[in-house]
Design an enzyme around this catalytic site. Sequence first.
Site, PDB file in Angstrom:
ATOM      1  N   THR A 111      47.004   5.332  21.975  1.00 44.85           N
ATOM      2  CA  THR A 111      46.021   6.196  22.305  1.00 44.85           C
ATOM      3  C   THR A 111      44.713   5.560  22.233  1.00 44.85           C
ATOM      4  OG1 THR A 111      47.247   7.886  21.439  1.00 44.85           O
ATOM      5  CG2 THR A 111      44.943   8.219  21.610  1.00 44.85           C
ATOM      6  N   VAL A 165      54.038  17.537  22.532  1.00 41.49           N
ATOM      7  CA  VAL A 165      52.360  17.180  22.514  1.00 41.49           C
ATOM      8  C   VAL A 165      52.412  16.553  20.995  1.00 41.49           C
ATOM      9  CG1 VAL A 165      50.148  18.177  22.249  1.00 41.49           C
ATOM     10  CG2 VAL A 165      51.512  19.022  23.982  1.00 41.49           C
ATOM     11  N   GLY A 166      51.758  15.285  20.857  1.00 45.77           N
ATOM     12  CA  GLY A 166      51.540  14.785  19.916  1.00 45.77           C
ATOM     13  C   GLY A 166      50.122  15.253  18.918  1.00 45.77           C
TER      14      GLY A 166
HETATM   15  C1  SD4 Z   1      51.088  10.459  20.074  1.00 38.79           C
HETATM   16  N1  SD4 Z   1      49.291   9.678  18.709  1.00 38.79           N
HETATM   17  O1  SD4 Z   1      51.536  11.111  21.198  1.00 38.79           O
HETATM   18  C2  SD4 Z   1      49.967   9.596  20.030  1.00 38.79           C
HETATM   19  C3  SD4 Z   1      50.567   8.136  20.545  1.00 38.79           C
HETATM   20  C4  SD4 Z   1      49.740   7.048  19.840  1.00 38.79           C
HETATM   21  O2  SD4 Z   1      49.745   4.882  19.164  1.00 38.79           O
HETATM   22  O3  SD4 Z   1      48.432   7.181  19.641  1.00 38.79           O
HETATM   23  N2  SD4 Z   1      50.152   6.033  19.899  1.00 38.79           N
HETATM   24  O4  SD4 Z   1      51.876  10.517  19.166  1.00 38.79           O
END
Ligand code: SD4
Length: 306
Positions: A149, A178-179
């Site tokens: 991200t 959704v994360g």
């Molecule tokens: C998620 N945190 O959708 C995001 C993905 C991410 O390094 O940051 N990956 O879970």
Amino acid sequence: MSWSVLSTWKMSLEGCRIAAQQLAKGATAADALVAGIENVEDNPKFCSVGFGGLPARDGHVYLDGGFMDGDTLRFGAVGSIEGFRSPIRIARSLSAYKFNNFLVGQGAEAYAKAHGFEARDNRTSKSQARWEAEKDHAQDLVSYDGHDTVCFLTRDDAGTSCAGVSTSGLFLKEPGRVGDSPVIGSGFYADSEIGSAAATGVGEEIMKGALSHTAVLYMKAGFTAQQAAERAVLELDAALTRRNGSCNAISLIAMDRDGKFGVGTNIVFPFVYASDTQEPTLYLAQRDGMRTVYEAVTDIDSVVQD
Ligand code: SD4
């Protein structure tokens, strides 16, 4: 007064440079942050944000974004949005309202269309080829590797801090998943009176610790940005390892209200920092017991970015 920019992963190096140039010319923290993140959203070489982002299990690219203004504590966010160029721009625009700040799916897309945000099919031949090759391994957690991200923390000359994030989330995620990224307090948080933080890594772990807000609370309690970032990450890592046997990858950047930075991670994690006294610099952080150590990268090509 002074300005600073802190951002995640090597892919943010050029965006950090753009944000730094803008801040040097007197731009607001919010404008510089959006310019920095948009640079990453637009680059199809980076496979986990915006154009060319990682597809979900059904082959569609659903994006998440979040924005917070540390002066007013206003925030905006979009989750699982398809077909638009810049989640960070849409998220920022939602922060102007008193209600309806976090929109998902069709509602978020209807808002973006109604407000004239640029449409874009974010699939590329590269991202589709990767999906074709791996789509049948969706239940294999190894498939969830290779997601990054882009997070930016900016502080401007006037002392305003902002936090923002943009991502396609986990590769082969379930449609609708959704994360942490667009979830205020987990993926991002900013309070100009204290500091700001933003997270990257496996969202299902990050949300268990409401990680970004935890780091800001540690700064409020008097810890430095570095102490706050490593405590937030490594205490969560320890808690999840003790209870569940393991903790997936989590990393966090933090900046105090004066623009000093901190980083916490349980992996090897690249990040970028620039300020009025420092050119954009790529660092590599890693865990050292219950601490996180980092050093500036001299050979930039030695750091691989998906
Ligand atoms: C998620 N945190 O959708 C995001 C993905 C991410 O390094 O940051 N990956 O879970």
